[in-house]
Design a protein around this motif. Structure first.
Motif, short mmCIF file in Angstrom:
data_model
loop_
_atom_site.label_atom_id
_atom_site.label_comp_id
_atom_site.label_asym_id
_atom_site.label_seq_id
_atom_site.Cartn_x
_atom_site.Cartn_y
_atom_site.Cartn_z
N CYS A 43 -0.68 11.08 6.03
CA CYS A 43 -1.48 9.99 6.59
C CYS A 43 -0.59 8.76 6.69
CB CYS A 43 -2.72 9.71 5.77
SG CYS A 43 -2.40 9.11 4.11
N ASN A 44 -0.94 7.89 7.60
CA ASN A 44 -0.18 6.67 7.83
C ASN A 44 -1.02 5.80 8.74
OD1 ASN A 44 1.93 4.73 8.48
ND2 ASN A 44 3.42 6.31 8.00
N ALA A 45 -0.57 4.60 8.91
CA ALA A 45 -1.19 3.75 9.92
C ALA A 45 -0.83 4.32 11.28
CB ALA A 45 -0.66 2.33 9.78
N HIS A 46 -1.54 3.85 12.31
CA HIS A 46 -1.17 4.21 13.67
C HIS A 46 -1.10 2.93 14.50
CE1 HIS A 46 -0.62 6.44 17.32
NE2 HIS A 46 -1.57 5.71 17.88
N PRO A 47 0.04 2.63 15.08
CA PRO A 47 1.32 3.33 15.00
C PRO A 47 1.83 3.41 13.55
CG PRO A 47 1.36 1.71 16.77
CD PRO A 47 0.14 1.44 15.96
N SER A 48 2.60 4.43 13.28
CA SER A 48 3.07 4.64 11.91
C SER A 48 4.09 3.58 11.50
CB SER A 48 3.69 6.03 11.78
OG SER A 48 4.81 6.15 12.61
N VAL A 96 0.83 -1.20 0.00
CA VAL A 96 0.00 0.00 0.00
C VAL A 96 0.87 1.25 0.00
CG1 VAL A 96 -1.71 1.31 1.30
CG2 VAL A 96 -1.89 -1.18 1.18
N GLN A 97 0.46 2.21 -0.82
CA GLN A 97 1.08 3.54 -0.80
C GLN A 97 -0.01 4.57 -0.58
OE1 GLN A 97 3.22 3.54 -4.60
NE2 GLN A 97 5.13 3.37 -3.46
N TYR A 136 5.10 3.48 4.85
CA TYR A 136 3.86 4.13 4.44
C TYR A 136 3.96 5.64 4.29
CZ TYR A 136 1.11 -0.16 5.22
OH TYR A 136 0.59 -1.43 5.17
N TRP A 137 5.08 6.25 4.69
CA TRP A 137 5.16 7.71 4.60
C TRP A 137 5.17 8.14 3.13
CZ3 TRP A 137 3.61 9.98 8.63
CH2 TRP A 137 3.99 9.58 9.92
N GLY A 138 4.27 9.08 2.81
CA GLY A 138 4.22 9.64 1.47
C GLY A 138 4.85 11.02 1.45
#
Length: 115
Positions: free
Chosen positions: A95-100, A2-3, A104-106
């Protein structure tokens, strides 16, 4: 893999509103908690808001009552509605998952609040 692609930022006057979008290239259904983060100039990145897959939300005190996070799992998109913006909201928003997760960092989207 996922991006995430963030969009919707811009220049807005104090008191104005913006709606940020975070579009995922794949399904976010497996990501239980999604978060919006921001990094003000010269400062560390911080969590602004998060939302569970079931829609339970949580906000940083600095944005509570002004920001609203939502997610559309069918569209693989997470949103951040920002109202009553203040100059101190100026930052790059991610945006990112949590915890990051680092993968996933865009690029983020720049929000500038200024008159």
């Amino acid at each position: 893999q996922v991006q995430f692609v963030e969009s919707g930022g811009g220049l807005v006057q104090p008191g104005g509103s913006l709606r940020l979008s975070c579009a995922a290239s794949g399904s976010i259904f497996s990501i239980v908690v999604m978060g919006w983060y921001r990094q003000p100039p010269g400062k560390q990145r911080e969590l602004v808001a998060r939302i569970t897959i079931g829609g339970v939300t949580n906000y940083a005190d600095s944005v509570k009552g002004r920001f609203t996070v939502s997610r559309d799992n069918a569209k693989n998109t997470v949103y951040l509605q920002m109202n009553s913006l203040k100059p101190e909201d100026t930052a790059i928003y991610y945006c990112n998952a949590h915890p990051s997760l680092s993968r996933y960092w865009g690029q983020g989207t720049q929000v500038t609040v200024s008159s």
